[in-house]
Enzyme design. Sequence first.
Site, short mmCIF file in Angstrom:
data_model
loop_
_atom_site.label_atom_id
_atom_site.label_comp_id
_atom_site.label_asym_id
_atom_site.label_seq_id
_atom_site.Cartn_x
_atom_site.Cartn_y
_atom_site.Cartn_z
N CYS A 2 0.87 -1.18 0.00
CA CYS A 2 0.00 0.00 0.00
C CYS A 2 0.90 1.23 0.00
O CYS A 2 2.11 1.13 0.13
CB CYS A 2 -0.85 0.03 1.27
SG CYS A 2 -1.77 -1.47 1.56
N ARG A 27 1.37 1.74 -5.94
CA ARG A 27 1.60 0.73 -4.89
C ARG A 27 0.32 0.01 -4.49
O ARG A 27 0.35 -0.98 -3.77
CB ARG A 27 2.20 1.40 -3.64
CG ARG A 27 3.53 2.09 -3.85
CD ARG A 27 4.02 2.75 -2.58
NE ARG A 27 4.19 1.77 -1.52
CZ ARG A 27 5.31 1.05 -1.37
NH1 ARG A 27 6.32 1.21 -2.21
NH2 ARG A 27 5.42 0.16 -0.42
N TRP A 74 -3.73 -1.74 -1.11
CA TRP A 74 -3.68 -2.99 -1.86
C TRP A 74 -4.11 -4.05 -0.85
O TRP A 74 -3.32 -4.43 0.02
CB TRP A 74 -2.26 -3.27 -2.39
CG TRP A 74 -2.17 -4.58 -3.09
CD1 TRP A 74 -1.73 -5.77 -2.59
CD2 TRP A 74 -2.60 -4.88 -4.43
NE1 TRP A 74 -1.83 -6.76 -3.52
CE2 TRP A 74 -2.37 -6.25 -4.66
CE3 TRP A 74 -3.14 -4.13 -5.45
CZ2 TRP A 74 -2.65 -6.88 -5.86
CZ3 TRP A 74 -3.43 -4.75 -6.66
CH2 TRP A 74 -3.20 -6.10 -6.85
N ASN A 100 0.87 0.24 6.16
CA ASN A 100 1.28 -0.58 5.01
C ASN A 100 1.99 -1.79 5.59
O ASN A 100 3.00 -1.65 6.27
CB ASN A 100 2.23 0.22 4.10
CG ASN A 100 2.80 -0.67 3.00
OD1 ASN A 100 2.20 -1.67 2.64
ND2 ASN A 100 3.97 -0.31 2.49
N GLY A 101 1.44 -2.98 5.36
CA GLY A 101 2.09 -4.19 5.87
C GLY A 101 1.05 -5.21 6.30
O GLY A 101 -0.14 -5.07 6.00
N GLU A 495 3.45 -19.13 -24.24
CA GLU A 495 3.57 -17.88 -23.46
C GLU A 495 4.71 -17.03 -24.00
O GLU A 495 4.58 -15.82 -24.12
CB GLU A 495 3.77 -18.22 -21.98
CG GLU A 495 4.04 -17.04 -21.08
CD GLU A 495 2.92 -15.98 -21.08
OE1 GLU A 495 1.83 -16.25 -21.61
OE2 GLU A 495 3.17 -14.87 -20.58
N LYS A 499 4.30 -13.17 -25.31
CA LYS A 499 5.10 -12.05 -24.77
C LYS A 499 5.74 -11.28 -25.89
O LYS A 499 5.68 -10.06 -25.96
CB LYS A 499 6.17 -12.60 -23.81
CG LYS A 499 5.66 -13.06 -22.47
CD LYS A 499 5.30 -11.96 -21.51
CE LYS A 499 3.89 -11.55 -21.40
NZ LYS A 499 2.77 -12.39 -21.31
N GLU A 502 3.13 -9.35 -28.21
CA GLU A 502 2.29 -8.27 -27.67
C GLU A 502 3.07 -7.02 -27.33
O GLU A 502 2.49 -5.94 -27.20
CB GLU A 502 1.49 -8.75 -26.47
CG GLU A 502 2.26 -9.01 -25.21
CD GLU A 502 1.32 -9.37 -24.05
OE1 GLU A 502 0.22 -8.79 -23.97
OE2 GLU A 502 1.70 -10.23 -23.24
N HIS A 518 4.33 -31.42 -38.99
CA HIS A 518 2.97 -31.51 -39.56
C HIS A 518 2.59 -30.21 -40.26
O HIS A 518 1.42 -29.85 -40.30
CB HIS A 518 1.98 -31.84 -38.44
CG HIS A 518 2.27 -33.14 -37.78
ND1 HIS A 518 2.00 -34.36 -38.37
CD2 HIS A 518 2.90 -33.41 -36.61
CE1 HIS A 518 2.41 -35.33 -37.56
NE2 HIS A 518 2.95 -34.79 -36.49
N LYS A 617 -4.55 -3.45 -19.83
CA LYS A 617 -4.11 -4.38 -18.79
C LYS A 617 -5.21 -5.38 -18.45
O LYS A 617 -4.96 -6.52 -18.14
CB LYS A 617 -3.68 -3.63 -17.53
CG LYS A 617 -3.15 -4.52 -16.41
CD LYS A 617 -1.97 -5.35 -16.85
CE LYS A 617 -1.52 -6.35 -15.83
NZ LYS A 617 -0.55 -7.35 -16.37
C1 AGP Z 1 -0.80 -11.19 -21.18
O1 AGP Z 1 0.50 -10.62 -21.17
C2 AGP Z 1 -1.85 -10.20 -21.59
N1 AGP Z 1 -1.80 -9.01 -20.85
C3 AGP Z 1 -3.25 -10.82 -21.64
O2 AGP Z 1 -3.21 -11.96 -22.46
C4 AGP Z 1 -3.82 -11.25 -20.28
O3 AGP Z 1 -3.11 -12.35 -19.78
C5 AGP Z 1 -5.29 -11.65 -20.48
O4 AGP Z 1 -6.00 -10.52 -20.94
C6 AGP Z 1 -5.94 -12.18 -19.21
O5 AGP Z 1 -5.95 -11.17 -18.24
P1 AGP Z 1 -6.35 -11.59 -16.73
O6 AGP Z 1 -5.32 -12.56 -16.26
O7 AGP Z 1 -6.33 -10.30 -15.97
O8 AGP Z 1 -7.72 -12.21 -16.79
#
Ligand code: AGP
Length: 622
Positions: A2, A27, A74, A100-101, A495, A499, A502, A518, A617
């Site tokens: 926090c 934070r 948080w 905070n803690g 994954e 990464k 994106e 294949h 996000k």
């Molecule tokens: C991953 O790097 C992306 N930001 C995106 O695929 C993300 O994982 C996906 O939108 C799921 O988000 P969430 O875990 O918050 O549900």
Amino acid sequence: MCGIVAYFGKKAAQPILLEGLKRLEYRGYDSAGVALLKDNQFEIYKTSGRIANLEEILPEVDQQTTIGIGHTRWATHGEPNTINAHPHVDYTGKIVLVHNGIIENYGTLKKWLIKEGCQFKSDTDTEVLANLIGYFYARSQNRNGDAAPKGCDRFEWAVQQALNEIYGTYGLAILCLDCPGVMIGAKKGSPLMLGIGKNEYVFASDASAIIEHTSQAIYLSDNEMVCVSNEGFTTKTITNKTVEKELKEIEISLDQIELEGFDHYMQKEIAEQPEALRTCLNGRIDVKNGRVILGGIQNMLRDLTRTKRVILTACGTAWHAGIVGEFLFEQLARIPCEVEYASEFRYRNPIVEEGTLVIAISQSGETADTLAAIEQAKERGATVLGVVNVVGSTIARTTDAGVYLRIGPEIGVASTKAFTAQVAVLTMLAIELGRRRHLSADAAQGLLKELMGIPNKIEKILDQNDAIKAIAQANMNKENWLFLGRGFNYPVALEGALKLKEISYIHAEGLPAAEMKHGPIALITDYMPAVFIATKCSQYEKIIGNIQEVRARGGRTIVIATEGDEDIKPHADHLITVPDTMEELQPLLTVVPLQMLAYHAAVLRGHDVDKPRNLAKSVTVE
Ligand code: AGP
């Protein structure tokens, strides 16, 4: 974590607290509040949601109100609602604080304080601390019968008595109604510093909330407290021993402070993974008995033992973690398991028979498709668990129970520490369900002991940053990459591809390595890096064969291999090594160099790593 900020001086406190909280919002941002000392009363304003929500409920600024404390939360204990938001006042109404803690023994203390007549309003550990200070402040002696001092010395004494009763961590700013000319700060395990201005003081979790007021500060060490007043400030230990603190110059810039010296949040969050995993695992692993303690599902474990099938549902990175989870549930718990894209599961007419456990994985806890999949599963009678990072998020509140990642805010759009924490939680879940079925104590002890050692192993991978950056540099202009793995490392290949694409906008595809022949092998050229995860595992020889197939056709290989593997060297144009570990736990390690490769490629290509184009996000839309 926090953010706390407190002001003691001659200027209007309210705007200083608000600006300070905005600086600290990175934070934690699920609720916020301030307490202002005005006309010998505490005026408290607090609300759930972002600091913008707090700003809306604040009154006209009063220039005469020059002392106050603020907090942006948080949540760790108690949902992020207004009641649980800080500041918290004690049962006498004389003590108010922000924290905070984590107070680890808050449960025991709460039970004792209730017996002693204290009332509670919230579910937080912080209110226990406020009441503990208020308890001692209201009494003329402590629990050993030592007499309490008079006047405002009693305020400092009560804080010391309380802090010596608790286990856990704190960064605190505290006010007492009877002592309007005093503010106390204290620290243990959570950051707290004191900015020293001209007749003014600013407490804060970090310098970002101080730097615009003064560049002079003292940094408290653990078990230290500081009292500020109109006469100056004194620093002591919580056992009342005076300590001299050196005044330091705050040298780094505002931006750097929030990033704590990193260039991007993604870079910071990749580097945070060892610590984040330690926090995620802390208190949840009993190696001696080969057991796992997951508070959020303890009361469901008996029902969960009757699980006949597991469906893991998620999106993006969380879906990749789910595939690792599928392998773990089948390998360790011998429970049939499948992974579903939430966006597909929600529109199909899925079969969810009696005994089906659905686990929704989501860092943000707000992803619309995953939420919809949960509703589908519940309508069909499934028990639904959440594996979520954001406490009190919609998914956390919609599922029947769940396990929080406990890794602090993940701010970079590209998910990194959340992936490793999701895999760690799924590993613990699979082990615990396995122990209730066929998994032996020995096997569980071995896995859990190794799991505890993973953070240190990640640190060894992070040390290869420069070498990984050089590999990214050598390949950053190649517009098509392949990522290939087998078994537990197949979802890691997916994954790694996500990464890279994106944040660097390079086209990348993840595949099971055996699938190359294949069709995809037709793509191989010397201008298409093939990233192989070729660690020592049950399919090692097979993957070497896949690498040879690619190189025989002129393909260039970037290989993630096990530390000390000499046999792999002739097959790798670029080599990155990871420490050896059990096959089931390899994703926790092999994903890290792929995160770092993607990060460096994106930076070298000049992209906004933390806010890549077209992305958000949390995808709260369908
Ligand atoms: C991953 O790097 C992306 N930001 C995106 O695929 C993300 O994982 C996906 O939108 C799921 O988000 P969430 O875990 O918050 O549900």
